[in-house]
Design an enzyme around this catalytic site. Sequence first.
Site, mmCIF file in Angstrom:
data_model
loop_
_atom_site.group_PDB
_atom_site.id
_atom_site.type_symbol
_atom_site.label_atom_id
_atom_site.label_comp_id
_atom_site.label_asym_id
_atom_site.label_seq_id
_atom_site.Cartn_x
_atom_site.Cartn_y
_atom_site.Cartn_z
ATOM 1 N N GLU A 26 0.859 -1.180 0.000
ATOM 2 C CA GLU A 26 0.000 0.000 0.000
ATOM 3 C C GLU A 26 0.898 1.233 0.000
ATOM 4 O O GLU A 26 1.974 1.236 0.586
ATOM 5 C CB GLU A 26 -0.906 0.032 1.251
ATOM 6 C CG GLU A 26 -2.097 -0.882 1.147
ATOM 7 C CD GLU A 26 -3.241 -0.530 2.131
ATOM 8 O OE1 GLU A 26 -3.249 0.586 2.691
ATOM 9 O OE2 GLU A 26 -4.108 -1.393 2.323
ATOM 10 N N HIS A 80 -4.600 6.797 -0.352
ATOM 11 C CA HIS A 80 -3.813 5.578 -0.192
ATOM 12 C C HIS A 80 -4.352 4.521 -1.126
ATOM 13 O O HIS A 80 -5.452 4.658 -1.668
ATOM 14 C CB HIS A 80 -3.753 5.118 1.269
ATOM 15 C CG HIS A 80 -5.000 4.479 1.796
ATOM 16 N ND1 HIS A 80 -6.078 5.201 2.252
ATOM 17 C CD2 HIS A 80 -5.342 3.169 1.946
ATOM 18 C CE1 HIS A 80 -7.018 4.367 2.670
ATOM 19 N NE2 HIS A 80 -6.609 3.116 2.489
ATOM 20 N N HIS A 82 -5.205 0.489 -2.386
ATOM 21 C CA HIS A 82 -5.585 -0.887 -2.060
ATOM 22 C C HIS A 82 -5.178 -1.729 -3.266
ATOM 23 O O HIS A 82 -5.996 -1.965 -4.151
ATOM 24 C CB HIS A 82 -7.099 -0.988 -1.826
ATOM 25 C CG HIS A 82 -7.579 -0.420 -0.526
ATOM 26 N ND1 HIS A 82 -8.913 -0.310 -0.210
ATOM 27 C CD2 HIS A 82 -6.897 0.042 0.558
ATOM 28 C CE1 HIS A 82 -9.030 0.209 1.014
ATOM 29 N NE2 HIS A 82 -7.828 0.436 1.487
ATOM 30 N N ASP A 93 -9.310 1.636 7.975
ATOM 31 C CA ASP A 93 -9.273 3.011 7.461
ATOM 32 C C ASP A 93 -10.226 3.900 8.252
ATOM 33 O O ASP A 93 -9.906 5.041 8.585
ATOM 34 C CB ASP A 93 -9.712 3.054 5.984
ATOM 35 C CG ASP A 93 -8.723 2.358 5.068
ATOM 36 O OD1 ASP A 93 -7.545 2.237 5.445
ATOM 37 O OD2 ASP A 93 -9.143 1.949 3.971
HETATM 38 ZN ZN LIG Z 1 -7.255 1.358 3.183
#
Ligand SMILES: [Zn+2]
Length: 134
Positions: A26, A80, A82, A93
Amino acid sequence: MTRTLEISHSLLQEMIAYVDQRAPLEACGLLAGKAARAEKMIGVLNQAQSPVRFVMDPYEQLHAFDWIESNGLDLVGIFHSHPAGPETASPTDILEAAYEVVHVILARAGTQWKARGFWIEDDKASEVALQIME
Ligand SMILES: [Zn+2]
């Protein structure tokens, strides 16, 4: 209240290139801009170095905030990735969301990345429209 975030097509491509380079881990970073328009992305090292979670490196994050402030911009979003999905905010999250800004999630399906925006408040995530501008 509808919350939106405008992102230029080139900024979106820049974010996708950034997270793609770091996949399968990530990747994360900040979006700086004015009002509801993102103008710049600042990548921040994922201290967790994990394919399923991110923790922003505190030193780099501080540095990014300094940069945003010295350029007269505001924090308008956090992004961010995935790399293995899903397209939506995970329970982690939601639990760890620390800023009241739009959270952009870049999820990979096959070789394609898709961006979706979420507003996280009161332990729930609601989708907000990302407006991709030319
Ligand atoms: Zn996430």
